[in-house]
Design an enzyme around this catalytic site. Sequence first.
Site, mmCIF file in Angstrom:
data_model
loop_
_atom_site.group_PDB
_atom_site.id
_atom_site.type_symbol
_atom_site.label_atom_id
_atom_site.label_comp_id
_atom_site.label_asym_id
_atom_site.label_seq_id
_atom_site.Cartn_x
_atom_site.Cartn_y
_atom_site.Cartn_z
ATOM 1 N N CYS A 1 0.835 -1.187 0.000
ATOM 2 C CA CYS A 1 0.000 0.000 0.000
ATOM 3 C C CYS A 1 0.873 1.241 0.000
ATOM 4 O O CYS A 1 2.083 1.174 -0.205
ATOM 5 C CB CYS A 1 -0.901 0.000 1.234
ATOM 6 S SG CYS A 1 -1.808 -1.549 1.484
ATOM 7 N N LEU B 1 -3.885 -1.629 -1.394
ATOM 8 C CA LEU B 1 -3.862 -2.718 -2.361
ATOM 9 C C LEU B 1 -4.337 -3.954 -1.612
ATOM 10 O O LEU B 1 -3.645 -4.471 -0.744
ATOM 11 C CB LEU B 1 -2.445 -2.925 -2.913
ATOM 12 C CG LEU B 1 -2.262 -4.050 -3.939
ATOM 13 C CD1 LEU B 1 -3.061 -3.761 -5.205
ATOM 14 C CD2 LEU B 1 -0.781 -4.233 -4.274
ATOM 15 N N ILE C 1 -4.917 -7.473 -0.565
ATOM 16 C CA ILE C 1 -4.300 -8.778 -0.809
ATOM 17 C C ILE C 1 -4.633 -9.775 0.295
ATOM 18 O O ILE C 1 -4.952 -10.927 0.027
ATOM 19 C CB ILE C 1 -2.770 -8.629 -0.955
ATOM 20 C CG1 ILE C 1 -2.441 -7.878 -2.265
ATOM 21 C CG2 ILE C 1 -2.065 -9.977 -0.929
ATOM 22 C CD1 ILE C 1 -0.989 -7.511 -2.432
ATOM 23 N N ILE D 1 9.829 -11.327 -19.545
ATOM 24 C CA ILE D 1 9.793 -10.254 -20.534
ATOM 25 C C ILE D 1 11.045 -10.305 -21.394
ATOM 26 O O ILE D 1 12.110 -10.766 -20.948
ATOM 27 C CB ILE D 1 9.679 -8.868 -19.849
ATOM 28 C CG1 ILE D 1 9.335 -7.786 -20.874
ATOM 29 C CG2 ILE D 1 10.960 -8.513 -19.090
ATOM 30 C CD1 ILE D 1 8.971 -6.452 -20.244
ATOM 31 N N GLY E 1 13.225 -13.131 -7.427
ATOM 32 C CA GLY E 1 14.475 -13.706 -6.924
ATOM 33 C C GLY E 1 15.479 -12.708 -6.389
ATOM 34 O O GLY E 1 16.622 -13.081 -6.097
#
Length: 592
Positions: free
Chosen positions: A2, A50, A52, A292, A369
């Site tokens: 948040c 947010l 969760i 990506i 990671g």
Amino acid sequence: MCAISGEIRFDGNKPNIGLVKKINQFQSFRGPDDNGVYCKNNLSFAHSRLSIIDLSDKSQQPMIDKIGQCVLVFNGAIYNFKILKKELEKAGFRFKSTGDTEVIIKSYLYWGEDCLQKFNGAFSFALYDLKKKIVFCARDRMGIKPFYYHKNSDYFRFASFLPALLLDKKIKTDMNPDALHFHFTLHGSVPAPHTIIKGIKKLAPASKMIIKFDGSTQITKYWELDSTNQHKNLSEEEYQQKITETLISAVKLRQQISDVPVAVLLSGGLDSSLIVALLVKNGITNLQTYSIGFDSVKGEIGDEFYYSKQVADMYGTDFKTFNVDNNQLLQRLPEVITKMAEPMSSADNSAFYLLSEQVAKNQKVVLSGQGADEVFGGYFWYQKMAQAKNSDNLQKFAPFYFDRNHQEYKTMITYKYQSNNGDISSKFIKNRLDNIRADEYINKVFNLDTTTLIVDDPVKRVDNMTMAWGLEARVPFLDHRLVELAAGMPSSYKLSQNGKGILKNIAKNILPKEVITRPKGYFPVPALKSIDGKLLEFMQDTINSKSCLERGLYKKNYLQNILKKPNENLTNINGNKLYQLTLLESWLQIHL
């Protein structure tokens, strides 16, 4: 994850609630699901959420505990909150929510400030204790979650995103000369409490702060990493077993403590591949993984799909790849810089930002990671430091890590921006290395990197670039239990096999051989490493802009020389010096 903010008045006036709301709105990209404001007497808190853990309204913030007379704003996650909740329930506490926010309040009411020793998580928070008339603030051990603040004689104001505090036009935006020296010496890392802006500070990792309404503040450390070997009786095989068990625990905790699905950013490197393997081998099914890639440039491949696909296929994950063309990469670079809380000169920022944009369309939480290289010795410069013959701690470190020495710095930065403290970066590093407890020199370096330098490079990078899209990134390799176990372990276990030897041994029977034995990789963004074409034009325009010239930060001769050979002026760890200079100037133009 948040965004938190607030204001505590020392002068008897009411908080500037309008400004607090603006700050909350400014950083609401970190918490797009909900927002709330609390205001009473001389204090105001704000929160952007947010959702969760516990998606219901019962975990809305600011959270008010009427019985305990506490108010909390909290950014992050407490991964062991369910264990703590059971302990608190046995002690007689009752809960209205099913999330971790209320557990922080009850933990404080039961254990006081020592509650911090109980938490396994990534967090920053501010808790208003109405009975004691204090505000208790804290940041997690590894500095994963940010806490920026400005204090003067009239008020204390804090936020999760440094530029949000600059909405207060009374804050002096003069650059901090000491922070500038750190920034250009330590690869963008600026150790707390410094920031690049003189009027804004940040709470250090593993620190707590008590704020009183008379204007007094007290900051203390609640955790120190000990790098002496606490397990000298263990063999390498026994260490490997303990590391494996602790890593499995760290990965499972971060996957299980969520009321929304948790995915993995799968780069194709050893660290993220290990996370995937350990999750699936421990019963996690239907795992989403993402990677990506970018266009290749001058023969440098712009993706690692060859490796990440092997891991995804081996463990049957739902694997999605995203390709970004170089034109988009360059066009959106200013957008990336806009979402940096502080200037960060790694090209990886763009990769994380654009990947997070795509992942956030379907996910709210990912595992990453980051931290494994610092904790387990993955970077090439560690090998050089370990082999250095000099007896001085600084001289075994600086030639292999500093982006430039003090003499070059003085030829680059104009006099008015130079520090009165001289070569403050060398003084800082020498002091830290000389005072870290460790049985081996290189374990001092791992300690310094993990507790100090990593905070302002990969850790901040991942937090900023994922949270730019309301995506929470969790980093199991920075679980403090794992960090503590690895800290005093004989360095040979870490440096073997060209780095991360013990992790490679763990991976031998659960990952493809090519993933384990491949050379250490970095997020491939070749279009931002080859300085020519549109990227060079952007850099030239920025460096030669009216704003840059009027600021007068860089010496003209240094700029002229570096612009002549933009691809040949590299730091000791292969960063591009022109990119560094341009990035800082661009950040200053955007945010000041």
